[in-house]
Design an enzyme around this catalytic site. Structure first.
Site, PDB file in Angstrom:
ATOM      1  N   ARG A  66       0.830  -1.217   0.000  1.00 36.58           N
ATOM      2  CA  ARG A  66       0.000   0.000   0.000  1.00 36.58           C
ATOM      3  C   ARG A  66       0.859   1.259   0.000  1.00 36.58           C
ATOM      4  NH1 ARG A  66      -3.898  -0.731   4.877  1.00 36.58           N
ATOM      5  NH2 ARG A  66      -4.460   1.408   4.392  1.00 36.58           N
ATOM      6  N   VAL A  76      -5.292   6.803   6.649  1.00 34.03           N
ATOM      7  CA  VAL A  76      -3.903   6.807   7.128  1.00 34.03           C
ATOM      8  C   VAL A  76      -2.962   7.251   6.006  1.00 34.03           C
ATOM      9  CG1 VAL A  76      -4.393   4.959   8.798  1.00 34.03           C
ATOM     10  CG2 VAL A  76      -3.571   4.346   6.508  1.00 34.03           C
ATOM     11  N   HIS A  91      -7.003   6.927  12.939  1.00 34.15           N
ATOM     12  CA  HIS A  91      -6.451   5.577  12.790  1.00 34.15           C
ATOM     13  C   HIS A  91      -4.958   5.576  12.480  1.00 34.15           C
ATOM     14  CE1 HIS A  91     -10.797   4.001  11.844  1.00 34.15           C
ATOM     15  NE2 HIS A  91     -10.595   4.211  13.126  1.00 34.15           N
ATOM     16  N   ASN A 116     -21.538  10.504  -0.534  1.00 37.51           N
ATOM     17  CA  ASN A 116     -21.142   9.117  -0.794  1.00 37.51           C
ATOM     18  C   ASN A 116     -21.984   8.609  -1.967  1.00 37.51           C
ATOM     19  OD1 ASN A 116     -20.667   6.232  -0.525  1.00 37.51           O
ATOM     20  ND2 ASN A 116     -20.113   6.593   1.612  1.00 37.51           N
TER      21      ASN A 116
HETATM   22  C1  BJW Z   1     -16.820   7.013  -2.123  1.00 38.72           C
HETATM   23  C2  BJW Z   1     -16.206   7.054  -3.330  1.00 38.72           C
HETATM   24  C3  BJW Z   1     -16.014   8.314  -3.846  1.00 38.72           C
HETATM   25  C4  BJW Z   1     -16.372   4.917  -2.763  1.00 38.72           C
HETATM   26  N1  BJW Z   1     -16.412   9.362  -3.171  1.00 38.72           N
HETATM   27  N2  BJW Z   1     -17.229   8.009  -1.388  1.00 38.72           N
HETATM   28  C5  BJW Z   1     -19.669  -3.852  17.440  1.00 38.72           C
HETATM   29  C6  BJW Z   1     -20.151  -2.576  17.673  1.00 38.72           C
HETATM   30  C7  BJW Z   1     -19.285  -1.523  17.807  1.00 38.72           C
HETATM   31  C8  BJW Z   1     -17.929  -1.705  17.712  1.00 38.72           C
HETATM   32  C9  BJW Z   1     -17.452  -2.956  17.483  1.00 38.72           C
HETATM   33  C10 BJW Z   1     -18.305  -4.026  17.368  1.00 38.72           C
HETATM   34  N3  BJW Z   1     -17.559  -5.126  17.161  1.00 38.72           N
HETATM   35  C11 BJW Z   1     -16.259  -4.780  17.134  1.00 38.72           C
HETATM   36  C12 BJW Z   1     -16.177  -3.460  17.343  1.00 38.72           C
HETATM   37  C13 BJW Z   1     -14.979  -2.650  17.382  1.00 38.72           C
HETATM   38  C14 BJW Z   1     -14.334  -2.443  16.029  1.00 38.72           C
HETATM   39  C15 BJW Z   1     -15.370  -2.217  14.942  1.00 38.72           C
HETATM   40  O1  BJW Z   1     -15.885  -1.146  14.742  1.00 38.72           O
HETATM   41  N4  BJW Z   1     -15.680  -3.257  14.181  1.00 38.72           N
HETATM   42  C16 BJW Z   1     -16.729  -3.174  13.157  1.00 38.72           C
HETATM   43  C17 BJW Z   1     -16.147  -3.630  11.805  1.00 38.72           C
HETATM   44  C18 BJW Z   1     -17.892  -3.988  13.615  1.00 38.72           C
HETATM   45  N5  BJW Z   1     -13.542  -1.260  16.194  1.00 38.72           N
HETATM   46  C19 BJW Z   1     -12.305  -1.313  16.709  1.00 38.72           C
HETATM   47  O2  BJW Z   1     -11.758  -2.357  17.009  1.00 38.72           O
HETATM   48  C20 BJW Z   1     -11.622   0.007  16.955  1.00 38.72           C
HETATM   49  N6  BJW Z   1     -11.137   0.071  18.268  1.00 38.72           N
HETATM   50  C21 BJW Z   1     -11.947   0.004  19.326  1.00 38.72           C
HETATM   51  O3  BJW Z   1     -13.147  -0.101  19.239  1.00 38.72           O
HETATM   52  O4  BJW Z   1     -11.271   0.104  20.519  1.00 38.72           O
HETATM   53  C22 BJW Z   1     -12.005  -0.175  21.704  1.00 38.72           C
HETATM   54  C23 BJW Z   1     -11.854  -1.650  21.955  1.00 38.72           C
HETATM   55  C24 BJW Z   1     -10.668  -2.110  22.452  1.00 38.72           C
HETATM   56  C25 BJW Z   1     -10.538  -3.458  22.719  1.00 38.72           C
HETATM   57  C26 BJW Z   1     -11.572  -4.333  22.442  1.00 38.72           C
HETATM   58  C27 BJW Z   1     -12.749  -3.856  21.876  1.00 38.72           C
HETATM   59  C28 BJW Z   1     -12.892  -2.493  21.646  1.00 38.72           C
HETATM   60  C29 BJW Z   1     -10.422   0.178  16.036  1.00 38.72           C
HETATM   61  C30 BJW Z   1     -10.818   0.282  14.613  1.00 38.72           C
HETATM   62  C31 BJW Z   1      -9.575   0.354  13.731  1.00 38.72           C
HETATM   63  C32 BJW Z   1      -9.897   0.378  12.262  1.00 38.72           C
HETATM   64  N7  BJW Z   1      -8.702   0.202  11.518  1.00 38.72           N
HETATM   65  C33 BJW Z   1      -8.741   0.265  10.071  1.00 38.72           C
HETATM   66  C34 BJW Z   1      -7.329  -0.025   9.531  1.00 38.72           C
HETATM   67  C35 BJW Z   1      -6.432   1.202   9.737  1.00 38.72           C
HETATM   68  C36 BJW Z   1      -5.061   0.962   9.228  1.00 38.72           C
HETATM   69  C37 BJW Z   1      -5.035   0.684   7.747  1.00 38.72           C
HETATM   70  O5  BJW Z   1      -5.442   1.537   6.937  1.00 38.72           O
HETATM   71  O6  BJW Z   1      -4.602  -0.403   7.395  1.00 38.72           O
HETATM   72  O7  BJW Z   1      -9.198   1.540   9.637  1.00 38.72           O
HETATM   73  S1  BJW Z   1      -9.935  -0.856   9.346  1.00 38.72           S
HETATM   74  C38 BJW Z   1     -10.423   0.204   8.055  1.00 38.72           C
HETATM   75  O8  BJW Z   1     -11.802   0.587   8.246  1.00 38.72           O
HETATM   76  C39 BJW Z   1      -9.592   1.494   8.243  1.00 38.72           C
HETATM   77  C40 BJW Z   1     -10.608   2.549   7.947  1.00 38.72           C
HETATM   78  O9  BJW Z   1     -10.189   3.784   8.483  1.00 38.72           O
HETATM   79  C41 BJW Z   1     -11.860   1.979   8.562  1.00 38.72           C
HETATM   80  C42 BJW Z   1     -13.130   2.590   8.020  1.00 38.72           C
HETATM   81  O10 BJW Z   1     -13.289   2.301   6.677  1.00 38.72           O
HETATM   82  P1  BJW Z   1     -13.899   3.410   5.698  1.00 38.72           P
HETATM   83  O11 BJW Z   1     -12.994   4.553   5.625  1.00 38.72           O
HETATM   84  O12 BJW Z   1     -15.294   3.673   6.073  1.00 38.72           O
HETATM   85  O13 BJW Z   1     -13.785   2.656   4.294  1.00 38.72           O
HETATM   86  P2  BJW Z   1     -14.799   1.608   3.608  1.00 38.72           P
HETATM   87  O14 BJW Z   1     -14.036   0.882   2.591  1.00 38.72           O
HETATM   88  O15 BJW Z   1     -15.517   0.811   4.619  1.00 38.72           O
HETATM   89  O16 BJW Z   1     -15.896   2.538   2.919  1.00 38.72           O
HETATM   90  C43 BJW Z   1     -15.565   3.352   1.815  1.00 38.72           C
HETATM   91  C44 BJW Z   1     -16.783   4.201   1.473  1.00 38.72           C
HETATM   92  O17 BJW Z   1     -16.418   5.090   0.433  1.00 38.72           O
HETATM   93  C45 BJW Z   1     -17.996   3.405   0.979  1.00 38.72           C
HETATM   94  O18 BJW Z   1     -19.147   3.845   1.680  1.00 38.72           O
HETATM   95  C46 BJW Z   1     -18.105   3.788  -0.494  1.00 38.72           C
HETATM   96  O19 BJW Z   1     -19.447   3.839  -0.960  1.00 38.72           O
HETATM   97  C47 BJW Z   1     -17.495   5.172  -0.487  1.00 38.72           C
HETATM   98  N8  BJW Z   1     -16.925   5.625  -1.744  1.00 38.72           N
HETATM   99  N9  BJW Z   1     -15.957   5.748  -3.724  1.00 38.72           N
HETATM  100  C48 BJW Z   1     -16.995   9.206  -1.958  1.00 38.72           C
HETATM  101  N10 BJW Z   1     -15.429   8.442  -5.066  1.00 38.72           N
END
Ligand code: BJW
Ligand code: ZN
Length: 264
Positions: free
Chosen positions: A88, A121, A137, A231
């Site tokens: 990446r 990131v 993140h 979006n």
């Molecule tokens: C366009 C477009 C265009 C396309 N124009 N738009 C249940 C309930 C609540 C929370 C949880 C749960 N179960 C587990 C959890 C916790 C978990 C979580 O949320 N999981 C869910 C998946 C269920 N969260 C965590 O673990 C977080 N920490 C936490 O909660 O700590 C407390 C804790 C501690 C110990 C135990 C338990 C809890 C940490 C989350 C870390 C996320 N990390 C990542 C990787 C970062 C590093 C890397 O880049 O490699 O972050 S994962 C990945 O997802 C990355 C992103 O920032 C994140 C969000 O993704 P994003 O940006 O929304 O991207 P996409 O691909 O999902 O969506 C893209 C969008 O763009 C789409 O909608 C398209 O339509 C749109 N699009 N083209 C505009 N041209």
């Protein structure tokens, strides 16, 4: 006369799902707002050629992001994790900010209080000129020592994976937030304060599936702020948005910016 509605109909595709009323409503809300927050996700960088995590192309060598961006994956095989990140990083080294990033950079001047909170990131907001970006993140260009915790920027191509800490020699990992890890305290606190205080929150290019970042949207809405989603597809929190602008952010944001310029 060429109106927004003409343009929308002519352009078809995504924009045909957005009416001129939606755009007008967003312009009016933005023009009146003093405290504005933008929360961005991977979609804002999609038009720069950066793949999103979910949806089409959301797999890396057959792995879902949840499987590879995790402490468990790191413990199992740091080399696999680093190969994912280094691939990446090399791709990111070749891309540039798109018009969506550029508009958000300009908006730090347009609004009295403007906070840019990103889940990304990739550093593209900073490359576009945004200052003081709240990174929830982490940043893919920073590495953190798993021994002494020291962090440093490392933009060069890695010849050794994992890289080694110059201070203590332990393995370094990407300074990003993986699933199950807590978000960095100071940025998350700042983002929370900004979301709670916001009169208007723009949610741009995120699927709003990952918490606690997605919870910021709910905080603004519960506190009576206006939520505008940009979006092509409805996110998991689309129902919280008062206005949904369906289209790519690299097109929608410049149009909003242009209309705001005309309105002021
Ligand atoms: C366009 C477009 C265009 C396309 N124009 N738009 C249940 C309930 C609540 C929370 C949880 C749960 N179960 C587990 C959890 C916790 C978990 C979580 O949320 N999981 C869910 C998946 C269920 N969260 C965590 O673990 C977080 N920490 C936490 O909660 O700590 C407390 C804790 C501690 C110990 C135990 C338990 C809890 C940490 C989350 C870390 C996320 N990390 C990542 C990787 C970062 C590093 C890397 O880049 O490699 O972050 S994962 C990945 O997802 C990355 C992103 O920032 C994140 C969000 O993704 P994003 O940006 O929304 O991207 P996409 O691909 O999902 O969506 C893209 C969008 O763009 C789409 O909608 C398209 O339509 C749109 N699009 N083209 C505009 N041209
Ligand atoms: Zn060290």
């Amino acid at each position: 006369m060429v109106t927004d509605r003409n343009l929308l109909i002519e352009r078809g595709g995504y924009n045909s799902r957005m009416t001129s009323d939606d755009l007008d409503g967003a312009v009016v809300a933005l023009a009146a707002a003093v405290r504005v927050v933008a929360l961005t996700g991977a979609g804002v960088s999609a038009e720069s050629g950066v793949p999103t995590f979910r949806g089409t192309g959301g797999l890396w060598e057959g792995h879902r992001v949840e499987e590879i961006a995790s402490p468990e994956a790191w413990r199992a095989d740091p080399l696999v994790v680093w190969r994912f990140y280094e691939t990446r990083r090399r791709k990111l080294a070749t891309v540039s900010p798109n018009p969506g990033h550029l508009v958000l950079a300009r908006w730090q001047e347009r609004f009295e209080e403007f906070a840019l909170v990103t889940q990304n990131v990739d550093g593209l907001h900073q490359a576009a000129g945004s200052r003081d970006v709240i990174e929830l993140h982490g940043n893919i260009w920073r590495v953190r020592c798993t021994g002494c915790g020291a962090e440093r920027m490392e933009r060069r191509q890695l010849d050794e994976m994992p890289p080694r800490c110059p201070r203590c020699g332990a393995a370094e990992r990407p300074a990003v937030v993986w699933f199950g890890e807590c978000l960095p305290e100071e940025p998350f606190e700042r983002a929370t304060r900004a979301a709670l205080d916001a009169e208007l929150l723009l949610v741009v290019g995120t699927s709003a599936q990952v918490y606690p970042a997605a919870g910021l949207v709910e905080m603004t809405a519960v506190n009576g702020g206006t939520v505008i989603e940009v979006n092509p597809e409805p996110s998991a929190l689309a129902h919280v948005a008062s206005i949904s602008l369906r289209g790519p952010s690299g097109e929608i944001l410049p149009r909003l910016d242009e209309r705001l310029g005309e309105a002021s």
